[in-house]
Motif scaffolding. Structure first.
Motif, PDB file in Angstrom:
ATOM      1  N   GLU A   1     -37.518 -16.313  19.741  1.00 14.60           N
ATOM      2  CA  GLU A   1     -38.467 -15.521  20.614  1.00 14.60           C
ATOM      3  C   GLU A   1     -39.697 -15.104  20.694  1.00 14.60           C
ATOM      4  O   GLU A   1     -40.227 -15.051  21.646  1.00 14.60           O
ATOM      5  N   ALA A   2     -40.208 -14.522  19.218  1.00 19.63           N
ATOM      6  CA  ALA A   2     -41.172 -14.303  20.067  1.00 19.63           C
ATOM      7  C   ALA A   2     -42.179 -15.213  19.902  1.00 19.63           C
ATOM      8  O   ALA A   2     -43.105 -15.977  21.106  1.00 19.63           O
ATOM      9  N   LEU A   3     -42.270 -16.623  19.024  1.00 17.65           N
ATOM     10  CA  LEU A   3     -42.446 -17.972  19.761  1.00 17.65           C
ATOM     11  C   LEU A   3     -42.201 -18.363  22.044  1.00 17.65           C
ATOM     12  O   LEU A   3     -42.972 -19.017  21.961  1.00 17.65           O
ATOM     13  N   TRP A   4     -40.624 -18.600  21.607  1.00 18.43           N
ATOM     14  CA  TRP A   4     -40.875 -18.752  23.380  1.00 18.43           C
ATOM     15  C   TRP A   4     -41.371 -17.292  24.020  1.00 18.43           C
ATOM     16  O   TRP A   4     -42.208 -17.752  25.179  1.00 18.43           O
ATOM     17  N   ARG A   5     -41.859 -15.967  23.410  1.00 18.05           N
ATOM     18  CA  ARG A   5     -42.597 -14.933  24.732  1.00 18.05           C
ATOM     19  C   ARG A   5     -43.729 -15.794  24.443  1.00 18.05           C
ATOM     20  O   ARG A   5     -45.007 -15.698  25.046  1.00 18.05           O
ATOM     21  N   LEU A   6     -44.796 -16.038  22.996  1.00 18.23           N
ATOM     22  CA  LEU A   6     -45.742 -15.960  23.185  1.00 18.23           C
ATOM     23  C   LEU A   6     -46.296 -17.718  24.391  1.00 18.23           C
ATOM     24  O   LEU A   6     -46.686 -17.932  24.940  1.00 18.23           O
TER      25      LEU A   6
ATOM     26  N   HIS B   1     -45.954 -16.663  28.565  1.00 20.53           N
ATOM     27  CA  HIS B   1     -47.013 -15.671  28.146  1.00 20.53           C
ATOM     28  C   HIS B   1     -48.050 -16.522  28.096  1.00 20.53           C
ATOM     29  O   HIS B   1     -49.574 -16.045  27.744  1.00 20.53           O
ATOM     30  N   ASN B   2     -48.195 -17.469  27.754  1.00 21.57           N
ATOM     31  CA  ASN B   2     -49.443 -18.267  27.466  1.00 21.57           C
ATOM     32  C   ASN B   2     -50.120 -18.599  26.978  1.00 21.57           C
ATOM     33  O   ASN B   2     -51.291 -18.121  26.894  1.00 21.57           O
ATOM     34  N   VAL B   3     -49.955 -17.774  25.534  1.00 22.69           N
ATOM     35  CA  VAL B   3     -50.627 -17.607  24.748  1.00 22.69           C
ATOM     36  C   VAL B   3     -50.757 -18.360  23.895  1.00 22.69           C
ATOM     37  O   VAL B   3     -51.805 -19.192  23.385  1.00 22.69           O
ATOM     38  N   VAL B   4     -49.915 -19.035  23.961  1.00 24.22           N
ATOM     39  CA  VAL B   4     -49.967 -20.558  23.013  1.00 24.22           C
ATOM     40  C   VAL B   4     -48.320 -21.485  23.546  1.00 24.22           C
ATOM     41  O   VAL B   4     -47.593 -21.032  23.349  1.00 24.22           O
ATOM     42  N   SER B   5     -48.682 -22.584  23.542  1.00 27.11           N
ATOM     43  CA  SER B   5     -46.809 -23.364  24.385  1.00 27.11           C
ATOM     44  C   SER B   5     -46.813 -23.828  23.505  1.00 27.11           C
ATOM     45  O   SER B   5     -47.088 -24.136  22.347  1.00 27.11           O
ATOM     46  N   LEU B   6     -45.528 -24.376  23.134  1.00 31.23           N
ATOM     47  CA  LEU B   6     -44.069 -24.903  22.456  1.00 31.23           C
ATOM     48  C   LEU B   6     -45.264 -26.273  22.118  1.00 31.23           C
ATOM     49  O   LEU B   6     -44.719 -26.988  20.648  1.00 31.23           O
TER      50      LEU B   6
ATOM     51  N   ILE C   1     -31.411 -12.528  28.360  1.00 25.63           N
ATOM     52  CA  ILE C   1     -32.928 -12.515  28.012  1.00 25.63           C
ATOM     53  C   ILE C   1     -31.534 -14.261  26.791  1.00 25.63           C
ATOM     54  O   ILE C   1     -33.496 -15.487  26.355  1.00 25.63           O
ATOM     55  N   ALA C   2     -31.587 -14.209  26.147  1.00 22.22           N
ATOM     56  CA  ALA C   2     -30.495 -15.395  25.495  1.00 22.22           C
ATOM     57  C   ALA C   2     -30.973 -16.667  26.647  1.00 22.22           C
ATOM     58  O   ALA C   2     -30.965 -18.315  26.238  1.00 22.22           O
TER      59      ALA C   2
END
Length: 1551
Positions: A202-207, A210-215, A252-253
């Motif tokens: 979930e942390a990666l998904w939120r990053l 929110h355009n912090v870093v893309s997958l 959320i899931a």
């Protein structure tokens, strides 16, 4: 702030920083460099004291202190703790927690982020590193610490609430850093992957969100891609399990899972992806594909291993399959990535673990049908089919099979799902198979052959409603010369080699198909077929399956296990009884089985049929069937005797009836319960009726469970006939209780589902579920039972049906009509008129308008798209009166509103729409007014949603609807004048919804205001009243014929029409006929070359009737003529005669009536059906017809005779010379229609008073001479019965002879004797005519049945007629008057012969040979020598008598049986009887064969005695007869030759 500070100020500032740091963090003391070695450390209190004493606050002191504190914090902060700190304990000291709290005020948030950014920049400058690297490292460390601190277990993929708050604050700070170029995404990703096992998904998904870093950037920065794939797969699997688990973070899931799938699809399957330079171009798409493939692989392996409900694996698989939906890919559906992904996924499914061989697929494929597939797999297939078109799916399937090793279970399961869920794919699969076969035979391609057979068998498993049965396909592909196998010997060898290779593996059912429907093979290659059949039969024997023991009606189209004979036999018996009940004949399959399949017939079928039971008092269909088989010698006597004895025992011990045939209730109820559960599942799925795939899957389950619920092991789709036999008046489902329960369940379910679906969506947005459900009901041999039950409900129980039932049945009728092209026709009758109807026409025939209740059922209904809650307010009295037509029409128009009109033509019967128009016109006077443009322009379907208590308004809204009015413009749907008459004639006035006055007003409006003025092209009359009368008469006659077949009653006479519903319409005919008569151009003058409209109708209808001498054709013609007579009698009598012509002589034109009498009324056949004939029910009709037309030979009935003379008097009243008009008319009768005069003589005692009365009243004078002539003839005849001398006979002689004949017929025995004695002195012509009439009377006594007389009375009449003929013949022979001419009358005769021929019906003339030889005992021996023409006539009569016997016409005639000795003695004492007559006077016992034998003996004995002149023209006579009697022909030719030889050797008479 601007002043320079000294060394002491700097020292104080440093001290403040140390103190502040100490207060902020005790660890700060350890990190700060102390004083130089040797320096004294001062205490804290001392420092404070020094500041108090030495520091004096100045104007800039506060600002200086603040700047010093900031510098101190920048140099000595714990950055990880700072970034994670959310909120510190409340204190007055300096704290950074409130500054970065995401819940704080915006000013505070801006302050905290700017503060942290400034601090990070200063610290990075001190350390000499880029600020972006420092901030990225600190952010990554913070995330790792956050995920590790809150993890409850090692495999958690979701964050808790506290973690989400901290992560939100961190993301906010990171976004600030990104915005100010103080953050490195690459370094941040690398730091995260170093500790990837500690990360939360979930942390990666939120990053990413929110355009912090893309997958993409996260995956791109990882060095070990395989490790990343494994980590992602593991976390996605855990995420799927948590999605299905009950928790507060499910939304959320689900959002996470959808985003990841969408990202991976775009990353792996988009053509022009934005590849980064840090990684190889193909690595990133491969990573995405690997993750998706591993998830699919996990799901497929879990399915193969078997999943238990509620297990974690089941939840994970279900969740993963749910991502293949439009909701997931809705935002990227415009790209080609989803379609590529779905195609790739389908390929992976089809090629997953291809371990099954073809032989395994052949053996196991019946377990892979749609209903038996795992629900998860079917749901996956259905989701994949959403994006891909049917053409793409079939093409992809073909490509995979050609290029890959496949998993046959998945391939064939895909085929089943394809044909079930996509109707468009059914034809595509069929075409694909055809191409495979063509390719296989073209190049002997075994792979194509295998694929074709497996695909066809799999599709056929889903039932005939989806795909043709395997038997039908095999027969169509290989059973004709058009098949690809017949092109060469090589192709035939290839086919039979393939079929032989299948034998060890395939089921018995397929081998039975190959044996019973073998491929068409040329004779020279027949050995290939016989070798295969031998091999297949050997294999069937190994499987303990026998072709000979197959059931009579087993369905070869099913691949299910072969039914045991003892299980199939009861089903065969029930179907055979049903066919026998409808046809009255032993079914062909039963007859064939009794000959060619005796083991099954004797060992299984007959024992199942002859199950002992208590026999009903009135034999039912089963008993009648058994008796028919017994009469046909199809039941052994011993077996039948045992059955009868067991039935007698069963009557005494009913509890022991039918041992071994009872079925345990649980065995029957369990399949029904499963069917009810499946129906309940369909009902639950109706919340979204547009989901065709879901509903189709559930309907497939229903179809699978129908067979066990019906008690059959396979879908019995076979039928002996291509039509369904059904009796509308008496529909029965005897001995089919289980089938009735199943049909009722299906009908109830359909109605409930329709109501449920309509509460969510209108019909046009419900999808095709209803059509699919309807086709399911048409399988399993259920269609006859469904139609029979619908007939019971609609035709017999219609008024008692509820609103929902009528609506559902109306929709069902529409969808059955939609499938009319694949459904058999319905053969309606008996006892209704036998005719074949399509399904829509059949429903139209069920709905009648005879009564008020049946009319309401036809019309009234609540619209099907009305909310279900509205039905709760329907009054009970209105629910039972819901109307069928409105429901069917409105449902069709709404359901197919966006489709072409052609489908409406299939679904709706024109008769149904015409009935709706008829009832709207009839019941709503406002509908009779023309519709204005405003009435139809603004109307939509919404007004039809009215409450049902306002059903009149709802029906009118449908009537005024523009679409409906446009539909009525079609010619086939427009109500014509003829249609209106046909429907109105069915109305029964005593139970009509209209009063007598209202009904008359409606008739006047319909005829004179509506249809009379309409153009003929629109079904009107073009303003012609005569046309209106013509159509009315034509329709009336049609109605009378049809209604008699329906409503025939042996206890009542056959009145016009057979029912009371037509009397008002007949009154309208009389009114219109009177209007025509009073008009300026009265048609009764007959001056027009066309003649009277009534006789034109008669001529046209008689020409259209089927000609023939069989009993049915003659009876139908007699019925038709009876209707003509009824119509004539109801109209003014002037119709028969016509008005006098203006020109002189003033004789009315009666030619049309004369033609009708001479050609039809005179020639009515006196038929008496044989008791064993199936036409026995018509015997009474035949008797009544004869009684109504020709009561005596050579005369018409009383009513038509009186009607003619009344018309004659009316014509005379319109003439300037009444007496001349009457004389001319009756004179014309003598030559044109003499039977009118003989009829007048027969009924003269009743006719004369009326004629005298009316003539005296109208014309004040004596009767015209021609009427007086008839009166004199009657007086002459009566004088024969008086003791006085007979009066002289008036002319013409045949009139006096006819009067005398009728008097003799009505006189007693003694009077007859005295009358015959007076004949000796009469003229020759009178005696010849009297002999002719007596011959007609003799034949009439044999032909005309006397239903109120005993057998002895009938024989007495015949003997009396024979005696009269004999006496008159004796007088003729005594006076040497030639009478043989009466047996040789032809149309070319002139004078008396022509008149006599017109006085006798054609059948009487044909039967003259029978009368001739019935008088053998009265012939004079001397006549043989005196009459040269006698032998010619005798031979001619014998030949014709033989032909009559061969043609069967003598069966309707019975000669006098057991003639009394008194008659024989009287005959023997007759004048001129010699030895020969005595020899011939033996009884015939009423046998036509005996009469022929007697005639033959007479000829053989008389031929040698005939003179030479008797043999003239004999050769011509024998040449025209052919080989009719070799012995008689030989005798004639021998005698003729002998006479010729005698002439040759005789000396000539010279002097």
């Amino acid at each position: 702030m601007g002043r320079q500070r000294g060394p002491h100020a700097a020292s104080r500032c440093w001290e403040w920083e140390c103190g502040a740091l100490t207060m902020a963090d005790p660890r700060g003391l350890d990190s700060v460099s102390g004083p130089a070695p040797g320096a004294r450390r001062r205490a804290w209190a001392e420092l404070l004291a020094g500041r108090v004493t030495r520091q004096k606050p100045g104007p800039g002191t506060g600002q200086k202190v603040q700047d010093s504190a900031v510098r101190l914090l920048r140099s000595h902060l714990d950055w990880s703790g700072l970034l994670l700190e959310v909120e510190g304990p409340p204190c007055k000291k300096l704290c950074l927690g409130p500054l970065i709290d995401h819940d704080g005020p915006e000013a505070c948030s801006n302050l905290s982020t700017s503060f942290i950014g400034s601090a990070l920049r200063d610290h990075a400058s001190q350390l000499g590193v880029p600020v972006a690297v420092l901030s990225s490292q600190m952010a990554a460390s913070s995330i790792v610490r956050m995920c590790a601190a809150g993890a409850e277990h090692a495999h958690r993929v979701l964050l808790d609430t506290e973690q989400r708050k901290k992560l939100s604050s961190l993301i906010e700070i990171t976004q600030y850093l990104l915005a100010h170029s103080m953050f490195s995404r690459l370094f941040f990703c690398q730091e995260l992957w170093k500790v990837q096992n500690s990360l939360s998904l979930e942390a990666l998904w939120r990053l990413h969100v929110h355009n912090v870093v893309s997958l993409w950037e996260l995956l791109e920065s990882c060095a070990d891609l395989q490790a990343v794939v494994s980590w992602l797969f593991r976390n996605l699997r855990l995420l799927c399990e948590q999605v299905e688990a009950p928790c507060q973070h499910t939304d959320i899931a689900r959002a996470m899972l959808s985003d990841f799938v969408r990202i991976f699809v775009l990353m792996g399957f988009q053509k022009n992806s934005d590849l980064r330079r840090n990684v190889e171009p193909e690595q990133m798409p491969q990573v995405a594909r690997d993750v998706l493939e591993r998830m699919l692989l996990f799901a497929l392996e879990a399915l193969a291993a078997g999943l238990q409900e509620e297990s974690p694996a089941h939840k994970a698989v279900s969740c993963w399959f749910s991502t293949f939906s439009g909701q997931t890919f809705g935002s990227i559906i415009s790209t080609d990535a989803p379609k590529r992904f779905f195609s790739h996924t389908l390929t992976q499914i089809l090629t997953h673990k291809p371990v099954l061989r073809v032989s395994d697929a052949v053996q196991m494929q019946r377990e892979w049908s749609f209903a038996k597939m795992p629900p998860l797999l079917t749901s996956l297939f259905r989701k994949l089919f959403v994006i891909l078109s049917p053409e793409e799916l079939v093409g992809h399937l073909q490509e995979v099979l050609e290029t890959h090793e496949v998993n046959w279970q998945h391939v064939l399961s895909c085929v089943s799902t394809l044909v079930i869920c996509l109707p468009e794919a059914q034809q595509l699969v069929h075409d694909w198979v055809a191409r495979l076969l063509a390719r296989a035979f073209e190049s002997c391609d075994l792979d194509s052959m295998v694929t074709a057979f497996l695909v066809v068998r799999q599709a056929a498993l889903e039932g005939p409603s989806v795909f043709p049965s395997y038997a039908d396909w095999f027969q169509a592909s290989f059973g004709s010369a058009r098949g690809s196998h017949g092109c060469s010997k090589k192709a035939l060898v290839f086919l039979f080699k393939f079929l032989s290779d299948l034998v060890p593996f395939e089921g018995a059912r397929y081998m039975q198909v190959h044996i019973l429907h073998p491929p068409l093979v040329p004779n020279k290659y027949r050995s290939l077929l016989t070798d295969y059949i031998t091999l297949a039969k050997t294999r069937l024997a190994d499987l303990k399956v026998s072709i000979e023991n197959m059931g009579l009606y087993e369905d070869l189209s099913s691949a299910r296990d072969v039914t045991e004979p003892h299980s199939q036999a009861p089903q065969d018996v029930e179907k055979a009884i049903l066919l026998f009940e409808h046809t009255g004949k032993i079914p062909v399959a039963v007859m064939e089985a009794s000959i060619f399949r005796r083991p099954y017939y004797l060992s299984h079928f007959l024992p199942a049929l002859l199950t002992p039971r208590v026999l009903p008092r009135v034999p039912d269909s089963r008993a009648a069937f058994i008796e028919s088989l017994k009469r046909a010698d199809k039941i052994p006597s011993s077996l039948y005797s045992t059955y009868r004895h067991a039935c007698s025992t069963a009557e005494k011990n009913p509890e022991n009836t039918a041992p071994g045939m009872k079925v345990e209730p649980n065995c029957v109820d369990e399949p029904l319960k499963l069917l009810m559960i499946a129906l309940g599942g369909l009902r639950a799925a109706m919340t979204d009726p547009a989901q065709y795939d879901v509903l189709s899957a559930q309907i497939a389950v229903i179809s699978e469970r129908l067979g066990p619920a019906l008690g059959v092991s396979e879908d019995d789709g076979s039928c002996e006939a291509s039509k369904i036999q059904l009796s509308v008046l008496a529909p029965e489902l005897e001995q089919q209780e289980q089938k009735v329960r199943v049909v009722d369940l299906l009908l109830t379910s359909f109605c409930q589902n329709l109501m449920a679906a309509s509460s969510f969506a209108p019909p046009d947005r419900q999808g095709p579920w209803a059509a699919r459900f309807t086709m399911t009901m048409c399988g399993h041999a259920l269609l006859p039972a469904v139609l029979t039950r619908l007939c019971q409900l609609l035709h017999h129980q219609g008024p008692s049906l509820s609103a929902s039932h009528v609506l559902g049945l109306a929709a069902l009728a529409v969808h059955l009509g939609e499938s009319r092209s694949v459904l058999p026709e319905v053969h309606v009758g008996p006892p209704a008129p036998a005719r074949d109807l399509s399904i829509p026409e059949f429903f139209n025939s069920l709905l009648t308008c005879r009564t008020a209740e049946s009319s309401r059922l036809c019309l009234k209904s609540v619209p099907v798209y009305m909310p279900l809650s509205a039905y709760r307010i329907i009054p009970a009295r209105l629910c039972g009166g819901t109307w069928f037509c409105t429901a069917a029409i409105s449902y069709s128009l709404c359901k197919f509103s966006s489709q072409s009109r052609d489908i409406l033509y299939c679904c709706l019967s024109p008769g149904l729409i015409k009935k709706f128009q008829f009832l709207v016109f009839r019941l709503f006077s406002e509908a009779r007014d023309p519709l204005s443009q405003e009435d139809t322009a603004g109307l939509a379907w919404k007004p039809l949603g009215l409450p049902s208590m306002d059903w009149q308004r709802a029906a009118l809204c449908l009537w005024r609807q523009r679409t409906f009015q446009e539909l009525l413009k079609e010619k086939q749907f427009h109500l014509t004048y003829r249609d209106w008459l046909q429907l109105e004639l069915e109305i029964q006035p005593e139970v009509d919804s209209l009063s007598d006055t209202e009904r008359r007003d409606f008739h006047q409006w319909a005829i004179h205001e509506h249809f009379l003025s309409q153009p003929a092209a629109a079904g009107g009359c073009d303003g012609d009243l005569e046309t209106a009368c013509t159509v009315l008469v034509d329709v009336l006659l049609d109605f009378c014929q049809s209604s008699r077949s329906h409503n025939h009653s042996e206890n009542s006479d056959l009145v016009l029409g057979g029912c009371t519903g037509n009397r008002d319409i007949f009154s309208r005919l009389q009114e219109m006929a009177a209007d025509l008569e009073q008009g300026p151009a009265a048609p009764y003058s007959h001056s027009s070359s066309r003649g009277h409209f009534l006789f034109r109708v008669f001529r046209r209808r008689l020409q259209a009737l089927a000609s023939g001498w069989d009993v049915a054709a003659r009876l139908r013609k007699q019925q038709e003529l009876l209707m003509y007579k009824r119509v004539l009698l109801s109209l003014p009598p002037l119709v028969l005669v016509g008005s006098p012509q203006v020109e002189q002589p003033a004789a009315p034109d009666c030619d049309e009536f004369f033609h009708l009498v001479n050609s039809e009324l005179l020639n009515l056949s006196r038929c008496r059906p044989c008791p064993s004939s199936p036409l026995v029910p018509f015997s009474l009709a035949c008797t009544v017809l004869q009684r109504n037309f020709c009561s005596q030979g050579g005369a018409l009935s009383h009513d038509i005779t009186v009607h003619f003379f009344r018309g004659l008097l009316n014509a005379c009243s319109q003439s300037r010379d009444p007496s001349l008009t009457a004389n001319l008319t009756l004179t014309a009768c003598q030559t044109k229609c003499p039977i009118v005069l003989t009829s007048a003589l027969l009924w003269w005692p009743r006719l004369e008073p009326e004629l005298h009365c009316r003539w005296r009243r109208c014309f004040q004078g004596p009767l015209p001479p021609e009427l007086q002539r008839l009166q004199e003839a009657q007086q002459f005849a009566q004088s024969f019965l008086s003791p006085d001398t007979a009066a002289p006979a008036p002319g013409p002689a045949w009139v006096s002879a006819a009067a005398l004949h009728f008097v003799i017929q009505q006189a007693g025995k003694e009077s007859v004797e005295s009358a015959l004695e007076k004949l000796d002195c009469q003229r020759e012509e009178l005696l010849v005519c009297l002999f002719f009439f007596s011959l007609m009377g003799l034949l009439s006594s044999h032909l005309t049945p006397h239903i109120r007389q005993t057998s002895s009375a009938k024989a007495g009449d015949s003997l009396k007629a024979l005696h009269v003929c004999g006496e008159i013949l004796g007088f003729l022979q005594k006076r040497k008057i030639s009478w043989l001419v009466l047996f040789q009358l032809t149309e070319t005769d002139a004078g008396l012969g022509r008149v006599l021929l017109r006085l006798a019906p054609d059948e009487y003339i044909r039967l003259l040979p029978l009368a001739f030889y019935s008088l053998l005992s009265y012939f004079d021996k001397d006549a043989l020598i005196r009459e040269n023409a006698f032998l010619h006539v005798a031979v001619d009569m014998y030949m014709k008598l033989t032909c009559l016997f061969v043609a069967g016409e003598t069966s309707a005639v019975s000669t006098p049986a057991n003639r009394s000795q008194e008659l024989q003695s009287q005959a023997g004492a007759g004048a001129g009887l010699g030895t020969f007559s005595s020899q011939m006077a033996h009884p015939t016992n009423g046998d036509p064969v005996g009469l022929i034998r007697k005639a033959r003996l007479f000829l053989l004995q008389s031929i040698p005695q005939c003179p030479k002149k008797s043999f003239s023209n004999m050769e011509e006579l024998l040449a025209t007869s052919g080989d009719w009697d070799p012995e008689v022909s030989t005798a004639l030719l021998s005698r003729q030759q002998a006479v010729s030889d005698t002439d040759l050797y005789q000396e000539p008479h010279l002097f």
